[in-house]
Design a protein around this motif. Structure first.
Motif, mmCIF file in Angstrom:
data_model
loop_
_atom_site.group_PDB
_atom_site.id
_atom_site.type_symbol
_atom_site.label_atom_id
_atom_site.label_comp_id
_atom_site.label_asym_id
_atom_site.label_seq_id
_atom_site.Cartn_x
_atom_site.Cartn_y
_atom_site.Cartn_z
ATOM 1 N N ALA B 312 47.171 3.668 28.235
ATOM 2 C CA ALA B 312 47.236 3.432 29.682
ATOM 3 C C ALA B 312 48.351 4.270 30.303
ATOM 4 C CB ALA B 312 47.473 1.950 29.945
ATOM 5 N N GLU B 390 44.285 -5.474 32.356
ATOM 6 C CA GLU B 390 43.367 -4.522 31.699
ATOM 7 C C GLU B 390 42.393 -3.929 32.724
ATOM 8 O OE1 GLU B 390 43.290 -6.053 27.049
ATOM 9 O OE2 GLU B 390 41.599 -6.568 28.330
ATOM 10 N N LEU B 394 41.743 0.025 33.514
ATOM 11 C CA LEU B 394 40.410 0.644 33.405
ATOM 12 C C LEU B 394 40.000 1.275 34.740
ATOM 13 C CD1 LEU B 394 38.527 -1.989 31.191
ATOM 14 C CD2 LEU B 394 39.597 0.139 30.475
ATOM 15 N N ARG B 395 40.289 0.561 35.846
ATOM 16 C CA ARG B 395 39.983 1.121 37.180
ATOM 17 C C ARG B 395 40.742 2.425 37.396
ATOM 18 N NH1 ARG B 395 41.716 -2.916 41.382
ATOM 19 N NH2 ARG B 395 41.825 -1.027 42.638
ATOM 20 N N GLY B 397 41.895 4.460 35.132
ATOM 21 C CA GLY B 397 41.376 5.499 34.240
ATOM 22 C C GLY B 397 40.127 6.147 34.818
ATOM 23 N N THR B 406 38.781 6.212 28.958
ATOM 24 C CA THR B 406 38.660 4.863 29.516
ATOM 25 C C THR B 406 37.431 4.153 28.934
ATOM 26 O OG1 THR B 406 39.507 5.882 31.519
ATOM 27 C CG2 THR B 406 38.846 3.599 31.697
ATOM 28 N N LEU B 409 38.312 2.998 25.501
ATOM 29 C CA LEU B 409 39.212 1.834 25.604
ATOM 30 C C LEU B 409 38.404 0.570 25.877
ATOM 31 C CD1 LEU B 409 42.472 2.456 27.699
ATOM 32 C CD2 LEU B 409 42.261 1.813 25.315
ATOM 33 N N ALA B 410 37.482 0.674 26.864
ATOM 34 C CA ALA B 410 36.665 -0.492 27.250
ATOM 35 C C ALA B 410 35.819 -0.962 26.054
ATOM 36 C CB ALA B 410 35.785 -0.128 28.439
#
Lengths: 226, 485
Positions: B312, B390, B394-395, B397, B406, B409-410
């Motif tokens: 991140a 989190e 993610l937003r 990324g 991203t 990661l998700a």
């Protein structure tokens, strides 16, 4: 001391430093590893004094003096007091690799250190006192890490970590001779404390498990990602 | 000078613990010292949010918004860990050869060493503080003095000290880079100001040595192997400190370096951080599914979260930086709560095996609920705090166009979520095996201090996901500025 004599003496000490790094890797007795570590630490202190005499930087003398008291004197005293004498006398320490192959691998690691550091010395172009110190220091760091990996006995593994620190500081006295406080503080307080605590842990291992062979510490292995 | 009060309080408690006193007295002193340190830290942090950096010793000791966040997290988690220790250590005192005062002396000294890290302006001194965190926590890991505990302590010592030694060469190379740029100010802010003039290869090598070296302590793959062993063997309140704050505070040092090394576009710092971060998150997500020990389960979750936070931070930008700091806070509170829940289950069942614990909710509503809430919260289920942070990361990324990073990661978060929930679901709601011995089901009431700390620790786990007080938001936003570039 003339700068030429100083440089020649420093190179001699660096050669000895590297020799004792190899000696620690192939020694067959814990006492042999400890003796080689003491000799390597003396070479580090000697190199600090030699560079200090050539450059008139008091920090290097301070570092050399602290090293001289801490590593070749305090650490052997702390370790031999805390860990039973029988551990030092054991012969034929377990290796995970044949000593001859280990020497070849060690030479390869020194070669890698040379290839990695040389371009860095070229770009730094300036306040580096002795490029050879950086190469030998980085090589010492890699050889110490290698020793931690191949040894299966507590004290040689600890001495491998301390040999890595010797390597880091041998490079440090060349690339960062006026590094603020950290080297002196680390060597004066942190390293004897480290030897004391790890010595206590080794003694606890000896009392609880009956051996200081770290190869026998396998009860916690569980899952593997592969 | 008020800054010095924060580490001085646990130091005082450690000195008190050096003298023979009753266990209850030492637990109370440790708790009060931690509570006072927390109050002081929050007061200082609010001041920093309003008036900016607080300097105690120019060039040596100061506190900006980023380090203030860390200071608050360390002291708050310590307070609850001290309260949990009060009940936990008195319940297990007969099982170990060490007297509780050894525990409390080590506990307080370990906290002092962690508090020193965010206070240090000079990276070299921060390195010494990191090394001290290892040395002062070795006997906390080995406290139960079993074969397993000693093995875990040995592995912890070897891997983290090996890493720290690599890191010291990294700092020396960083100093070399600074000197090559004819600069002098070897502090975090000084390095950041001068970084663009430093030779890129030196910066890159220095950063890599520190990333890999301190990565061992943070629990980044492949040097993460000490982490599950130490967490399965150490007493649960110590796991709360190791996982909740020790890993985070060492990661803080790496995060401090990121804006410095990113000043030169030729240094691939973000790429390295993303590689190590993603590999750690991914490997941990799969290990969560395989483990048979529920304390190891939460330890692998720490590896996953450390990888997530590093990735991140590497994504960059102010929103990702904000999400990173928020995730650090949420992870610290949630993970320590998980280890209190795991400690409660261990006191109740006497086993660390996932398969040995079934139908927990019927035997102890408190322990069962706490374990379930902890697992849901740390796995990232809504409406808990970790879910919110989190989501922000993610937003951020996707907004920066980092689709592959991203997306991976998700994916790893989802895998870890199902791995975590499938294991904990069996423990909480599973049917006890017909062959289970009745003696394994012990009649046990959780000690009152453990119950209180479990209840209090649950508050931030939920509350930080639902409400964000304005002063906290302000502090996090300013801390994010210190991280982003």
């Amino acid at each position: 001391m003339s700068s030429q004599t100083g440089a020649a003496l420093n190179v001699l000490l660096l050669g000895a430093f590297l020799f004792f790094a190899y000696r620690m890797i192939v020694a067959r007795q814990v006492r042999g590893v400890l003796t080689a570590f003491v000799a390597q630490s003396l070479c580090l202190a000697g190199s600090a004094f030699t560079l200090g005499a050539s450059t008139h930087l008091w920090e290097l003398f301070a570092l050399g003096a602290v090293t001289l008291v801490s590593k070749p004197i305090l650490i052997p005293i702390v370790l031999t007091r805390l860990v039973p004498g029988a551990v030092y006398e054991r012969r034929e320490l377990p290796h995970t690799m044949d000593p001859r192959l280990s020497l070849l691998a060690s030479a390869a690691l020194s070669g890698i250190a040379y290839l990695v550091i040389l371009p860095l010395i070229a770009v730094a172009a300036g306040p580096t006192l002795g490029g050879a110190n950086v190469v030998v220091g980085f090589s010492g760091l890699l050889l110490g890490a290698y020793q931690v990996t191949i040894r299966r006995e507590a004290i040689p593994q600890l001495l491998g970590i301390l040999a890595m620190e010797n390597g880091a500081f041998l490079a440090g006295i060349s690339i960062a001779p006026d590094f603020p406080l950290i080297a002196e503080l680390a060597i004066a307080f942190d390293i004897p404390l480290l030897a004391f605590i790890v010595g206590l842990l080794t003694r606890a291992l000896h009392e609880q498990i009956g051996t200081t062979e770290t190869a026998s510490l396998t009860s916690l292995r569980e899952e593997s990602p592969w | 000078m008020i800054l010095f009060l924060v580490p001085a309080l646990p130091l005082l408690a450690a000195i008190v613990a050096a003298f023979p006193r009753s266990d209850r007295y030492l637990a109370l002193v440790t708790f009060i010292a931690a509570l006072c340190a927390t109050t002081t830290s929050f007061a200082i942090a609010m001041g920093v949010a309003q008036r900016g950096t607080l300097t105690a010793l120019p060039h040596w000791v100061a506190l900006d918004a980023l380090s203030a966040v860390l200071l608050c997290v360390i002291t708050a988690v310590t307070t609850l860990a001290a309260l949990f220790s009060w009940g936990y250590i008195s319940s297990t005192a007969n099982a170990t050869v060490f007297p509780p005062r050894i525990y409390y002396a080590n506990f307080n000294l370990f906290v002092v060493s962690m508090l020193l890290i965010p206070l240090m302006l000079e990276p070299g001194l921060a390195w010494i503080a990191v090394e001290l965190t290892t040395l002062l926590s070795i006997f906390l890991v080995a406290f139960e003095n079993t074969r397993g505990a000693l093995e875990a302590a040995w592995k912890y010592m070897t891997i983290t000290l090996l890493g720290a030694t690599m890191a010291v060469l990294g700092f020396l190379v960083l100093f070399w880079a600074m000197k090559a740029a004819h600069a002098d100010d070897f502090t975090w802010s000084g390095l950041r100001a001068q970084a663009s003039a430093m030779p890129a290869p030196l910066l890159e090598v220095g950063f890599l040595l520190i990333l890999v070296g301190f990565g061992a302590k943070v629990g980044l793959v492949p040097l993460h192997t000490w982490l599950p062993d130490a967490h399965s063997q150490a007493p649960s309140p110590v796991c709360a400190l190791l996982s909740g704050i020790e890993t985070t505070v060492v990661l803080y040092v790496i995060l401090r370096l990121l804006p410095i090394v990113r000043a030169t576009p030729l240094v691939h710092a973000s790429l390295w951080a993303i590689i190590f971060g993603l590999i750690s998150t991914g490997v941990a997500a799969f290990l969560i599914m395989q483990t048979h020990d529920y304390k190891r389960l939460f330890a692998f979750s720490t590896v996953e979260h450390m990888g997530f936070i590093l990735t991140a931070a590497a994504i960059g930008g102010s929103l990702a930086a904000y999400g990173t700091i928020w995730q650090i806070v949420n992870h610290a509170f949630t993970k320590s709560f998980c280890f209190y829940a795991a400690g409660a289950v261990l006191l109740l069942t006497g086993s660390r095996e996932v398969s040995a614990v079934r139908g927990l909710i019927e035997r102890s509503r408190l322990s069962g609920t706490a374990l379930l809430v902890g697992a849901l919260a740390i796995a990232g289920a809504p409406p808990f705090a970790v879910f919110s942070s989190e989501l922000v990361v993610l937003r951020a990324g996707f907004a920066r166009g980092e689709y592959v990073t991203t997306g991976m990661l998700a994916l790893f978060i989802v895998i870890a979520f199902f791995g975590m929930l499938s294991q904990v679901n069996r423990m909480v709601f599973g049917t006890p095996s017909a062959t289970a011995s009745p003696s394994a089901v012990r009649a046990y009431a959780l000690p009152l201090p453990c119950t209180i700390s479990l209840v209090i620790a649950a508050i931030p786990v939920l509350a930080l996901g639902l409400i964000m007080p304005h002063p906290v938001h302000e502090l996090l936003a300013q801390a994010a500025l210190g991280l982003s570039r």
